[in-house]
Motif scaffolding. Structure first.
Motif, PDB file in Angstrom:
ATOM      1  N   ARG A  41       0.828  -1.212   0.000  1.00  0.00           N
ATOM      2  CA  ARG A  41       0.000   0.000   0.000  1.00  0.00           C
ATOM      3  C   ARG A  41       0.862   1.261   0.000  1.00  0.00           C
ATOM      4  O   ARG A  41       0.543   2.236  -0.684  1.00  0.00           O
ATOM      5  CB  ARG A  41      -0.934   0.007   1.211  1.00  0.00           C
ATOM      6  CG  ARG A  41      -1.832   1.226   1.257  1.00  0.00           C
ATOM      7  CD  ARG A  41      -2.872   1.140   2.346  1.00  0.00           C
ATOM      8  NE  ARG A  41      -3.677   2.341   2.405  1.00  0.00           N
ATOM      9  CZ  ARG A  41      -4.705   2.514   3.223  1.00  0.00           C
ATOM     10  NH1 ARG A  41      -5.072   1.543   4.037  1.00  0.00           N
ATOM     11  NH2 ARG A  41      -5.390   3.645   3.216  1.00  0.00           N
ATOM     12  N   ASP A  45       0.642   4.124  -2.890  1.00  0.00           N
ATOM     13  CA  ASP A  45       0.290   5.508  -2.579  1.00  0.00           C
ATOM     14  C   ASP A  45       1.390   6.478  -2.994  1.00  0.00           C
ATOM     15  O   ASP A  45       1.116   7.625  -3.371  1.00  0.00           O
ATOM     16  CB  ASP A  45      -0.016   5.655  -1.094  1.00  0.00           C
ATOM     17  CG  ASP A  45      -1.320   4.975  -0.693  1.00  0.00           C
ATOM     18  OD1 ASP A  45      -2.034   4.502  -1.596  1.00  0.00           O
ATOM     19  OD2 ASP A  45      -1.616   4.917   0.516  1.00  0.00           O
ATOM     20  N   HIS A  82      -6.265   3.911 -10.139  1.00  0.00           N
ATOM     21  CA  HIS A  82      -6.711   5.024  -9.308  1.00  0.00           C
ATOM     22  C   HIS A  82      -6.604   6.365 -10.019  1.00  0.00           C
ATOM     23  O   HIS A  82      -7.355   7.292  -9.704  1.00  0.00           O
ATOM     24  CB  HIS A  82      -5.911   5.064  -8.004  1.00  0.00           C
ATOM     25  CG  HIS A  82      -6.412   4.115  -6.953  1.00  0.00           C
ATOM     26  ND1 HIS A  82      -7.633   4.252  -6.346  1.00  0.00           N
ATOM     27  CD2 HIS A  82      -5.855   3.011  -6.407  1.00  0.00           C
ATOM     28  CE1 HIS A  82      -7.817   3.285  -5.468  1.00  0.00           C
ATOM     29  NE2 HIS A  82      -6.754   2.504  -5.482  1.00  0.00           N
ATOM     30  N   ASP A 210      -8.153   9.237   5.897  1.00  0.00           N
ATOM     31  CA  ASP A 210      -8.104   8.087   4.992  1.00  0.00           C
ATOM     32  C   ASP A 210      -9.464   7.398   4.869  1.00  0.00           C
ATOM     33  O   ASP A 210      -9.585   6.351   4.227  1.00  0.00           O
ATOM     34  CB  ASP A 210      -7.044   7.084   5.445  1.00  0.00           C
ATOM     35  CG  ASP A 210      -7.303   6.539   6.848  1.00  0.00           C
ATOM     36  OD1 ASP A 210      -8.348   6.883   7.456  1.00  0.00           O
ATOM     37  OD2 ASP A 210      -6.458   5.785   7.348  1.00  0.00           O
ATOM     38  N   LEU A 212     -12.676   6.776   3.139  1.00  0.00           N
ATOM     39  CA  LEU A 212     -13.155   7.036   1.793  1.00  0.00           C
ATOM     40  C   LEU A 212     -14.624   7.446   1.808  1.00  0.00           C
ATOM     41  O   LEU A 212     -15.399   6.986   2.654  1.00  0.00           O
ATOM     42  CB  LEU A 212     -12.959   5.810   0.917  1.00  0.00           C
ATOM     43  CG  LEU A 212     -11.496   5.390   0.709  1.00  0.00           C
ATOM     44  CD1 LEU A 212     -11.427   4.142  -0.160  1.00  0.00           C
ATOM     45  CD2 LEU A 212     -10.680   6.518   0.091  1.00  0.00           C
ATOM     46  N   PRO A 243      -6.888   7.333  -2.812  1.00  0.00           N
ATOM     47  CA  PRO A 243      -6.149   7.345  -1.541  1.00  0.00           C
ATOM     48  C   PRO A 243      -4.764   7.927  -1.749  1.00  0.00           C
ATOM     49  O   PRO A 243      -4.140   7.737  -2.797  1.00  0.00           O
ATOM     50  CB  PRO A 243      -6.072   5.852  -1.191  1.00  0.00           C
ATOM     51  CG  PRO A 243      -6.136   5.155  -2.509  1.00  0.00           C
ATOM     52  CD  PRO A 243      -7.037   5.993  -3.381  1.00  0.00           C
ATOM     53  N   LYS A 248      -6.719  11.474   1.361  1.00  0.00           N
ATOM     54  CA  LYS A 248      -7.401  11.131   0.109  1.00  0.00           C
ATOM     55  C   LYS A 248      -7.680  12.397  -0.688  1.00  0.00           C
ATOM     56  O   LYS A 248      -7.621  13.524  -0.167  1.00  0.00           O
ATOM     57  CB  LYS A 248      -8.719  10.413   0.381  1.00  0.00           C
ATOM     58  CG  LYS A 248      -9.767  11.257   1.091  1.00  0.00           C
ATOM     59  CD  LYS A 248     -11.055  10.486   1.297  1.00  0.00           C
ATOM     60  CE  LYS A 248     -12.101  11.298   2.049  1.00  0.00           C
ATOM     61  NZ  LYS A 248     -11.688  11.608   3.446  1.00  0.00           N
TER      62      LYS A 248
END
Length: 260
Positions: A41, A45, A82, A210, A212, A243, A248
């Protein structure tokens, strides 16, 4: 050159280090370390964050990256998904080892994220892409209700200056909802981004939460209470959330067909 550590500090063998450099205004992320469930992750990100700065592309050099499980290569597919609609910044991989390139391709990653054996070949591929004008403005708003009116005002000013006055009413309404959601549901000061690209306008708001977003109805009164995101969904072409390492970004794309 910026060095970023991604992963648990207490377990350096599981950390992924990212050296960020730029060549011809294109960021090159040189990734070194172990890609596994603990670093997946964080790496995703970091790539997304580089793309949200809206360069022509993001190049990721994976020559120093150890990936014991082939499925972990999908981290780059996930990052690309994303940002595929907005800001639509391409992500390219650089890998000099043919066997590794075959392993990446076998997992379907190269269908969405092109691979190149060298940075030079990746940059050469980018030079063949036509340049398109993208106008973009960004401002941090105060954490107060006064930011709602301020946000509508700057959106109107920017879009009028860019010759997109016809979408000001919709864009300003969407902006109000997104900024209000940050004020109501987070402890953040909202950061407003407005972009005009070809025949569409994107409104985006960053925050440091964070959690959503999602559309909700009142449990007792059903659809009588219309959520802000339901309004956004009805007014714009498409909306979504991305994210980031710090929280976000929620965005909405408004086309010429979206009028009030």
């Amino acid at each position: 050159m910026l060095r970023v550590a991604v992963g648990p500090v207490a377990e350096p063998r599981s950390a992924v280090r990212i050296d960020t450099d730029a060549q011809h205004e294109v960021p090159v992320l040189v990734v070194e370390g172990l890609l596994d469930s603990s670093t997946y992750r964080g790496l995703r990100d970091a790539v997304i964050k580089a793309a949200l700065d809206e360069p022509r592309a993001v190049i990721v050099d994976v020559n120093r990256l150890a990936v014991p499980t082939a499925s972990a290569w999908t981290v780059f597919t996930s990052a690309r998904w994303h940002v595929s609609v907005w800001p639509d910044v391409p992500i390219l991989l650089v890998c000099s080892e043919p066997d590794t390139r075959r392993a990446i391709a076998a997992g379907g990653v190269s269908r969405y994220v092109p691979m190149h054996p060298t940075r030079e070949s990746a940059l050469s591929a980018l030079r063949s892409r036509s340049l398109r004008v993208r106008r973009r403005a960004r401002t941090e708003l105060p954490r107060s209700r006064g930011s709602l009116g301020l946000a509508r005002g700057v959106v109107s000013d920017w879009l009028t200056e860019w010759g997109s006055r016809e979408v000001v009413p919709v864009a300003a309404t969407v902006t109000t909802v997104l900024v209000e959601n940050v004020l109501d549901h987070t402890d953040s000061a909202p950061v407003l981004i407005v972009e005009s690209f070809e025949h569409a306008v994107t409104v985006a708001v960053e925050d440091c939460s964070d959690r959503l977003p999602g559309r909700h109805e009142d449990a007792e009164r059903g659809a009588e209470i219309v959520s802000g995101l339901a309004i956004v969904s009805a007014l714009c072409r498409v909306w979504g959330s991305i994210p980031t390492s710090s929280g976000k970004t929620v965005w909405a794309l408004v086309g010429l067909e979206n009028r009030l």
